[in-house]
Scaffold this motif. Structure first.
Motif, PDB file in Angstrom:
ATOM      1  N   PRO A 122       0.309  -1.210   0.016  1.00 31.08           N
ATOM      2  CA  PRO A 122       0.223   0.165  -0.032  1.00 31.08           C
ATOM      3  C   PRO A 122       1.029   1.285  -0.177  1.00 31.08           C
ATOM      4  CG  PRO A 122      -0.888  -1.613   1.249  1.00 31.08           C
ATOM      5  CD  PRO A 122      -0.053  -2.285   0.880  1.00 31.08           C
ATOM      6  N   PHE A 126       0.257   4.566  -2.462  1.00 28.50           N
ATOM      7  CA  PHE A 126       0.505   6.199  -1.555  1.00 28.50           C
ATOM      8  C   PHE A 126       1.241   6.663  -1.988  1.00 28.50           C
ATOM      9  CE2 PHE A 126      -1.928   3.609   2.386  1.00 28.50           C
ATOM     10  CZ  PHE A 126      -3.269   3.192   1.368  1.00 28.50           C
ATOM     11  N   TRP A 238       2.137  -6.294   4.598  1.00 32.73           N
ATOM     12  CA  TRP A 238       1.035  -6.187   4.935  1.00 32.73           C
ATOM     13  C   TRP A 238       0.204  -7.449   4.471  1.00 32.73           C
ATOM     14  CZ3 TRP A 238      -3.684  -3.809   5.943  1.00 32.73           C
ATOM     15  CH2 TRP A 238      -4.866  -4.495   5.286  1.00 32.73           C
TER      16      TRP A 238
ATOM     17  N   MET B   1      -9.271 -11.475  -0.858  1.00 32.39           N
ATOM     18  CA  MET B   1      -9.090  -9.766  -1.259  1.00 32.39           C
ATOM     19  C   MET B   1      -9.585  -9.482  -2.452  1.00 32.39           C
ATOM     20  SD  MET B   1      -4.961  -9.143  -3.091  1.00 32.39           S
ATOM     21  CE  MET B   1      -5.283  -7.422  -3.018  1.00 32.39           C
ATOM     22  N   ARG B  25      -7.921  -6.848   8.889  1.00 34.57           N
ATOM     23  CA  ARG B  25      -6.760  -6.507   7.394  1.00 34.57           C
ATOM     24  C   ARG B  25      -7.024  -4.948   8.980  1.00 34.57           C
ATOM     25  NH1 ARG B  25      -6.506  -9.994   5.647  1.00 34.57           N
ATOM     26  NH2 ARG B  25      -6.255 -11.148   3.595  1.00 34.57           N
ATOM     27  N   GLU B 215     -11.019  -2.393   2.155  1.00 36.05           N
ATOM     28  CA  GLU B 215      -9.725  -3.230   2.588  1.00 36.05           C
ATOM     29  C   GLU B 215      -8.742  -1.894   1.906  1.00 36.05           C
ATOM     30  OE1 GLU B 215     -10.106  -6.890   0.320  1.00 36.05           O
ATOM     31  OE2 GLU B 215     -10.015  -5.712  -0.674  1.00 36.05           O
ATOM     32  N   PHE B 216      -8.825  -0.940   1.438  1.00 31.10           N
ATOM     33  CA  PHE B 216      -8.008  -0.098   1.297  1.00 31.10           C
ATOM     34  C   PHE B 216      -7.829   0.952   2.432  1.00 31.10           C
ATOM     35  CE2 PHE B 216      -8.006   4.809   0.718  1.00 31.10           C
ATOM     36  CZ  PHE B 216      -7.183   4.944   0.825  1.00 31.10           C
ATOM     37  N   CYS B 218      -8.534   0.538   5.180  1.00 31.95           N
ATOM     38  CA  CYS B 218      -7.531  -0.795   5.952  1.00 31.95           C
ATOM     39  C   CYS B 218      -6.067  -0.613   6.024  1.00 31.95           C
ATOM     40  CB  CYS B 218      -8.090  -1.759   6.786  1.00 31.95           C
ATOM     41  SG  CYS B 218      -9.740  -1.964   7.580  1.00 31.95           S
ATOM     42  N   SER B 219      -5.773  -0.710   4.747  1.00 35.98           N
ATOM     43  CA  SER B 219      -4.618  -0.682   4.318  1.00 35.98           C
ATOM     44  C   SER B 219      -3.796   1.024   4.458  1.00 35.98           C
ATOM     45  CB  SER B 219      -4.484  -1.142   2.960  1.00 35.98           C
ATOM     46  OG  SER B 219      -4.594   0.066   1.903  1.00 35.98           O
ATOM     47  N   MET B 220      -4.604   1.996   4.580  1.00 37.88           N
ATOM     48  CA  MET B 220      -4.321   3.017   5.129  1.00 37.88           C
ATOM     49  C   MET B 220      -3.487   3.235   6.325  1.00 37.88           C
ATOM     50  SD  MET B 220      -5.825   6.191   6.223  1.00 37.88           S
ATOM     51  CE  MET B 220      -5.756   7.412   6.392  1.00 37.88           C
ATOM     52  N   TRP B 222      -2.667   1.015   8.420  1.00 40.74           N
ATOM     53  CA  TRP B 222      -2.312   0.109   8.758  1.00 40.74           C
ATOM     54  C   TRP B 222      -0.876   0.538   8.121  1.00 40.74           C
ATOM     55  CZ3 TRP B 222      -2.591  -4.752  10.345  1.00 40.74           C
ATOM     56  CH2 TRP B 222      -1.843  -6.159  10.675  1.00 40.74           C
TER      57      TRP B 222
END
Lengths: 256, 256
Positions: A122, A126, A238, B1, B25, B215-216, B218-220, B222
């Motif tokens: 990710p 970003f 991740w 995913m 996540r 999911e996006f 959560c990835s941010m 994280w």
């Protein structure tokens, strides 16, 4: 950092400040970069580096198209459009992006995985997104100044290629073909961009903005390596990111 | 995913899939989060966490304004605008952002440093920028679905507050006032957002897009903790980032 001084610099002093940003903030100093070129990276780390950096390579012509779209002068656009040609090539299979895919191919990575970005970290996405936003939202001067990392890339490319060739038996000159053309292109491009910045940064505020733009770009390249180091050297990926011992490993084994 | 399935889910199954994203996540599983709530963080790490997360807190009303601007229905806007009020308050010194500044104040951080973001990690800025881009560029359904991390926050907040209060003698209930109001607000907000998503994700593609949006997000969240862990636990900070033993330490010593 940008903003610490408000006096008007001579072009020579501004160039010196820009070069100082590179000396202290460019990713030639990053621990993952040193690890990569000294042969300490595992094969999985080299794969993860190539897979993630693909997203950066792939964004370059989009980044340059945004800059091109903002230029009102045809002679400048004629100069700048060459960058897009260099990365996209004249036809399928040519240009910098295709050469990067040669690298990921040779490492055994699946093109669908690489090109979709679905296994990239990710933080890589970003960072790339931040770069595209920057060249769209900031002044044209800042967008151009952010490209000045190319002032520093030829030296790093030489060290990286030599280090990778001597340390990884699965890497050949052909695998690293991307880097062969880059030093000459980068020199030509950064000469033009530097002349533009030195001519158009006419106030202390514009000069500081140009320095800040180069710092931003360095931080973006640095952060991509931070994320690789964290995920793969410190083994904190991740959950959905590329797993070196997973699919790619199995594909290689099946092919051998 | 997201994207692994193309069948139409019942609302109940879609909700279950969304909750599964949270279970696997959301950042309640992140090593830095566990470290923070178990008392293993140094004071400098707690400071770095509060300083960096300020940028996320500060972006929330901007993020919600983007979403508000895309809603064509007044009744929906009346619901959604409360989020902006919650974070910005009715007057100076009130609202979620002001309460976060109470936390950074109590940790001895300079408000100028915190609010300018100049000492934040580049990865924090890129993650926040990615979130703002996401809610601007994706469908309204995806923008709303990305807010569904609030389904999972009340539980995490309880654990985090209890852990921080019992483990850090410089943290009081008052310091953590931000978190007092959040569970009730988050429950109200996520009830609304979940009902919207379950009603408007009518095709398999829309359902997968909603799952992908969560999911996006959560990835941010994280990735922000990845960057803190890398910079401060593994001691690999970007050169211009907040240095716990530097300025803040000196200001504290001078004040004591």
């Amino acid at each position: 950092m940008a903003g610490s001084s408000a006096e008007l610099l001579t072009p020579e002093d501004l160039e010196a400040r820009l070069r100082q940003v590179g000396e202290t903030r460019y990713h030639h100093l990053h621990p993952f970069q040193l690890r990569l070129q000294s042969g300490e990276c595992t094969r999985g780390e080299v794969e993860a580096w190539a897979l993630n950096r693909y997203l950066y390579q792939a964004c370059i012509p989009q980044k340059d198209s945004h800059i091109l779209a903002r230029m009102e002068d045809a002679s400048m656009r004629r100069e700048w459009r060459q960058r897009i040609i260099d990365h996209d090539g004249e036809r399928e299979g040519e240009g910098g992006i295709a050469k990067w895919l040669k690298l990921t191919d040779d490492l055994g990575l699946d093109r669908g995985d690489v090109m979709s970005g679905r296994l990239a970290l990710p933080a890589t996405k970003f960072a790339v997104n931040a770069y595209l936003s920057f060249v769209k939202d900031r002044s044209l001067l800042e967008a151009i100044a952010s490209s000045l990392t190319e002032l520093f890339s030829p030296m790093v490319i030489k060290t990286r290629v030599a280090g990778m060739l001597s340390n990884y038996d699965y890497v050949t000159q052909e695998t690293l073909a991307y880097f062969t053309a880059r030093p000459v292109q980068a020199k030509r491009d950064s000469d033009f961009a530097l002349a533009y910045v030195l001519e158009h940064a006419k106030t202390p505020e514009q000069q500081q903005a140009a320095i800040g733009a180069l710092e931003f770009k360095c931080s973006m390249l640095w952060t991509m390596l931070d994320a690789l180091e964290h995920a793969y050297v410190y083994a904190k990926p991740w959950p959905d990111a590329f797993a070196p011992d997973g699919a790619a490993e199995m594909r290689r084994a099946a092919a051998e």
